[in-house]
Scaffold this active site. Sequence first.
Site, mmCIF file in Angstrom:
data_model
loop_
_atom_site.group_PDB
_atom_site.id
_atom_site.type_symbol
_atom_site.label_atom_id
_atom_site.label_comp_id
_atom_site.label_asym_id
_atom_site.label_seq_id
_atom_site.Cartn_x
_atom_site.Cartn_y
_atom_site.Cartn_z
ATOM 1 N N ASP A 151 0.857 -1.188 0.000
ATOM 2 C CA ASP A 151 0.000 0.000 0.000
ATOM 3 C C ASP A 151 0.890 1.233 0.000
ATOM 4 O O ASP A 151 1.624 1.489 0.961
ATOM 5 C CB ASP A 151 -0.896 -0.036 1.247
ATOM 6 C CG ASP A 151 -1.925 1.079 1.275
ATOM 7 O OD1 ASP A 151 -1.771 2.069 0.530
ATOM 8 O OD2 ASP A 151 -2.875 0.972 2.076
ATOM 9 N N HIS A 152 0.830 2.012 -1.064
ATOM 10 C CA HIS A 152 1.717 3.180 -1.202
ATOM 11 C C HIS A 152 1.376 4.289 -0.218
ATOM 12 O O HIS A 152 2.149 5.233 -0.042
ATOM 13 C CB HIS A 152 1.658 3.722 -2.636
ATOM 14 C CG HIS A 152 3.011 4.068 -3.186
ATOM 15 N ND1 HIS A 152 4.009 4.665 -2.436
ATOM 16 C CD2 HIS A 152 3.541 3.903 -4.421
ATOM 17 C CE1 HIS A 152 5.075 4.861 -3.176
ATOM 18 N NE2 HIS A 152 4.823 4.394 -4.398
ATOM 19 N N ARG A 153 0.245 4.200 0.451
ATOM 20 C CA ARG A 153 -0.086 5.192 1.480
ATOM 21 C C ARG A 153 0.668 4.912 2.775
ATOM 22 O O ARG A 153 0.799 5.792 3.626
ATOM 23 C CB ARG A 153 -1.592 5.181 1.764
ATOM 24 C CG ARG A 153 -2.476 5.515 0.571
ATOM 25 C CD ARG A 153 -3.932 5.259 0.875
ATOM 26 N NE ARG A 153 -4.185 3.865 1.222
ATOM 27 C CZ ARG A 153 -5.355 3.385 1.623
ATOM 28 N NH1 ARG A 153 -6.402 4.218 1.727
ATOM 29 N NH2 ARG A 153 -5.502 2.114 1.923
#
Length: 430
Positions: free
Chosen positions: A402-404
Amino acid sequence: MAEVITMPKLGFDMAEGTLIRWLKAEGEAVTKGEILAEIETDKATVEVESTHSGVVRRLLVEAGAVVPVGTPIAVIGAPDESIEDVLPGEKKGEQAEEKTPTPAVSSKTTEMTPLPVTESGVPIAEGRIKASPLARRMAREHQLDLRQIRGSGPGGRIVRRDIEAALAAQPEVVTPPAVSAKPSEVVPPTPVVSAWKPVGEVPEDQHIPVDRLRSIIARRMVEAKQQVPHFYITREYDMGALMELRKALNAELPEEQRLSVNDFVIKAVALTLRQFPALNAALVGNEIVRYGHVNIGVAVALESGLMTVVCRDADLKPLRLISQEMKDLSARARQGKVRPEDIEGSTFSISNLGMFGVEHFMAIINPPEAAILAVGAVREVPVVQNGALGIGLRMKATLSADHRVTDGAEAARFMQLLADFLEHPYRLVL
């Protein structure tokens, strides 16, 4: 004092459950921790334990009923005490099920607003047939069309007794005895022709209702792909040393305790996560939660879809214990006997398709987790070592993150440290 048992919340997104069957009848004694009922959740059929000891004084819902979380389902108390004060009253009248006789069922059928039906009496339930999981399984086993069966359960739901009635009503098919042909009646073989002829009849199209587990998988995967910004990192691992170690260890173990490649992967991932807490995490609201426990969720293939079972504190357990727990968890999942703690609380997931010969794939993150590792098969491939061409054992794995929560460089370092454990496997047993 009598206690009311309510439909438990067995997952953070669970809103209702289907009470598959009661394991205790009215008047039976039950102790705290004893299995009281089987409940189908969004993920699995779960055995639910009683939270109190006493006698089952009243069962408030029928088997096969869909019940919202928090709704009273049973009353447990002493044999001779009054339970009128704890029974659902007028405030819960909308949720309490009144019992009224119907011609098709016993006098304890739940009264609900009847669903519209077709001319043949088939319930129409928003595009899908309402049937209990057991009824669906029995229908598949006996090749029955659920659309031709009228349900006698709550709201027209098809339950076991309806399937049994349909089977009893089927005419017995008698196969006529084979008659041997007389020598004079033997038909000569058909000459070979060049023209193509179809073999058998083309099967009809099948319209299979989407069951509860598959519909939940579909909803959660759509949400994950739409709301979670995935990125992917793939790395190839040298598995020669690990396969040699596994062979040596399994030679000393009885067959039922032998280690799988996935057992080594679980242990290696758990130890790697200890040094990368940002990947042993979840995005919850406006904060990132970094978990203290390393609980590895492992995808198990079932007939109706995938289920994730959880190996808790995998970084602290020896390989043999991880292996035994995974065998037990997988068996319970396939038998539909999982407990709530078997499927809840994972902090990172692994999906392994290597046993199917899959070389490489990318998995979808299981929200709210930050990452999942997709593991392929260990394969013999040509490799170049010290300038010479040879044969090596290699395995590809892909991290979906998850790039967040994390970034590419951190995920790449995770995959790099994972290689240290997989390619030097003695670290996993020391």
